[in-house]
Scaffold this motif. Sequence first.
Motif, PDB file in Angstrom:
ATOM      1  N   ASN A   1       0.762  -1.266   0.114  1.00  0.00           N
ATOM      2  CA  ASN A   1      -0.028  -0.012   0.023  1.00  0.00           C
ATOM      3  C   ASN A   1       1.035   1.005  -0.018  1.00  0.00           C
ATOM      4  OD1 ASN A   1      -1.657   2.295   0.653  1.00  0.00           O
ATOM      5  ND2 ASN A   1      -2.862   1.240   2.054  1.00  0.00           N
ATOM      6  N   PRO A   2       1.147   1.887  -1.208  1.00  0.00           N
ATOM      7  CA  PRO A   2       2.121   2.813  -1.375  1.00  0.00           C
ATOM      8  C   PRO A   2       1.809   4.195  -0.421  1.00  0.00           C
ATOM      9  CG  PRO A   2       1.307   2.291  -3.321  1.00  0.00           C
ATOM     10  CD  PRO A   2       0.412   1.617  -2.368  1.00  0.00           C
ATOM     11  N   VAL A   3       0.460   4.174   0.099  1.00  0.00           N
ATOM     12  CA  VAL A   3       0.283   5.412   1.179  1.00  0.00           C
ATOM     13  C   VAL A   3       0.941   5.050   2.418  1.00  0.00           C
ATOM     14  CG1 VAL A   3      -1.585   6.386   2.376  1.00  0.00           C
ATOM     15  CG2 VAL A   3      -1.770   5.783  -0.059  1.00  0.00           C
ATOM     16  N   ILE A   4       1.019   3.892   2.997  1.00  0.00           N
ATOM     17  CA  ILE A   4       1.547   3.616   4.141  1.00  0.00           C
ATOM     18  C   ILE A   4       3.018   2.716   4.204  1.00  0.00           C
ATOM     19  CG2 ILE A   4      -0.300   4.088   5.587  1.00  0.00           C
ATOM     20  CD1 ILE A   4      -0.877   0.994   5.850  1.00  0.00           C
ATOM     21  N   GLU A   5       3.199   2.116   2.966  1.00  0.00           N
ATOM     22  CA  GLU A   5       4.302   1.085   3.143  1.00  0.00           C
ATOM     23  C   GLU A   5       5.293   1.418   1.941  1.00  0.00           C
ATOM     24  OE1 GLU A   5       2.019  -3.072   4.663  1.00  0.00           O
ATOM     25  OE2 GLU A   5       1.522  -2.493   2.538  1.00  0.00           O
ATOM     26  N   ASP A   6       6.582   1.070   2.400  1.00  0.00           N
ATOM     27  CA  ASP A   6       7.638   0.950   1.392  1.00  0.00           C
ATOM     28  C   ASP A   6       7.889  -0.526   0.925  1.00  0.00           C
ATOM     29  OD1 ASP A   6       8.304   3.707   1.564  1.00  0.00           O
ATOM     30  OD2 ASP A   6       9.343   3.591   3.528  1.00  0.00           O
ATOM     31  N   PHE A   7       8.630  -0.329  -0.295  1.00  0.00           N
ATOM     32  CA  PHE A   7       8.950  -1.797  -0.337  1.00  0.00           C
ATOM     33  C   PHE A   7      10.441  -1.609  -0.981  1.00  0.00           C
ATOM     34  CE2 PHE A   7       6.725  -0.305  -4.433  1.00  0.00           C
ATOM     35  CZ  PHE A   7       7.917  -0.539  -5.339  1.00  0.00           C
ATOM     36  N   SER A   8      11.154  -2.637  -1.106  1.00  0.00           N
ATOM     37  CA  SER A   8      12.428  -2.803  -1.610  1.00  0.00           C
ATOM     38  C   SER A   8      12.431  -4.417  -2.160  1.00  0.00           C
ATOM     39  CB  SER A   8      13.372  -2.834  -0.792  1.00  0.00           C
ATOM     40  OG  SER A   8      13.470  -3.804   0.367  1.00  0.00           O
ATOM     41  N   TYR A   9      13.330  -4.700  -3.120  1.00  0.00           N
ATOM     42  CA  TYR A   9      13.210  -6.003  -3.770  1.00  0.00           C
ATOM     43  C   TYR A   9      14.791  -6.326  -4.271  1.00  0.00           C
ATOM     44  CZ  TYR A   9      12.801  -3.745  -8.428  1.00  0.00           C
ATOM     45  OH  TYR A   9      13.028  -2.883  -9.483  1.00  0.00           O
ATOM     46  N   GLN A  10      15.044  -7.715  -4.344  1.00  0.00           N
ATOM     47  CA  GLN A  10      16.367  -8.111  -5.220  1.00  0.00           C
ATOM     48  C   GLN A  10      15.906  -8.964  -6.328  1.00  0.00           C
ATOM     49  OE1 GLN A  10      18.547  -9.876  -1.898  1.00  0.00           O
ATOM     50  NE2 GLN A  10      18.911  -8.002  -0.915  1.00  0.00           N
ATOM     51  N   LEU A  11      16.480  -9.038  -7.363  1.00  0.00           N
ATOM     52  CA  LEU A  11      16.329  -9.790  -8.364  1.00  0.00           C
ATOM     53  C   LEU A  11      17.556 -10.665  -8.753  1.00  0.00           C
ATOM     54  CD1 LEU A  11      14.243  -7.759 -10.975  1.00  0.00           C
ATOM     55  CD2 LEU A  11      13.326  -9.885 -10.021  1.00  0.00           C
ATOM     56  N   GLU A  12      17.246 -12.005  -8.739  1.00  0.00           N
ATOM     57  CA  GLU A  12      18.296 -12.908  -9.130  1.00  0.00           C
ATOM     58  C   GLU A  12      17.862 -13.696 -10.275  1.00  0.00           C
ATOM     59  OE1 GLU A  12      18.175 -16.369  -5.871  1.00  0.00           O
ATOM     60  OE2 GLU A  12      18.763 -14.522  -4.997  1.00  0.00           O
ATOM     61  N   GLU A  13      18.651 -14.117 -10.993  1.00  0.00           N
ATOM     62  CA  GLU A  13      18.640 -15.016 -12.220  1.00  0.00           C
ATOM     63  C   GLU A  13      18.490 -16.380 -11.690  1.00  0.00           C
ATOM     64  OE1 GLU A  13      19.421 -15.484 -16.988  1.00  0.00           O
ATOM     65  OE2 GLU A  13      20.821 -14.161 -15.731  1.00  0.00           O
ATOM     66  N   VAL A  14      17.513 -17.050 -12.077  1.00  0.00           N
ATOM     67  CA  VAL A  14      17.544 -18.818 -11.549  1.00  0.00           C
ATOM     68  C   VAL A  14      17.434 -19.539 -12.807  1.00  0.00           C
ATOM     69  CG1 VAL A  14      16.552 -18.295  -9.216  1.00  0.00           C
ATOM     70  CG2 VAL A  14      14.945 -18.649 -11.223  1.00  0.00           C
ATOM     71  N   ALA A  15      17.941 -20.710 -12.846  1.00  0.00           N
ATOM     72  CA  ALA A  15      17.764 -21.598 -13.695  1.00  0.00           C
ATOM     73  C   ALA A  15      16.620 -22.290 -14.029  1.00  0.00           C
ATOM     74  CB  ALA A  15      19.093 -22.745 -13.700  1.00  0.00           C
TER      75      ALA A  15
END
Length: 83
Positions: free
Chosen positions: A69-83
């Motif tokens: 919920n962009p009004v009250i929450e922040d997010f972060s992420y990491q992406l990794e390539e998988v086979a």
Amino acid sequence: MYKAIIDVTLKQSVLDPQGVAVKGSLHSLGYESVSDVRIGKRMEVLLESVTLAEAERDIEEICKKVLSNPVIEDFSYQLEEVA
């Protein structure tokens, strides 16, 4: 294929009553050095994207529209390539 590891937390300006309760419990157990606790969610999403750019675009949209919920929450992420 890419795996996204996503963390969603309340914004610093938003009171986190669950975090406050955990902090109180830790203090009552003698862990007085704990100065703050913030509770969040962690999710893993597999994407069958062809490129890293596509995966980033999709995960940004997913986080903004569904997982947070962009009004009250922040997010972060990491992406990794998988086979």
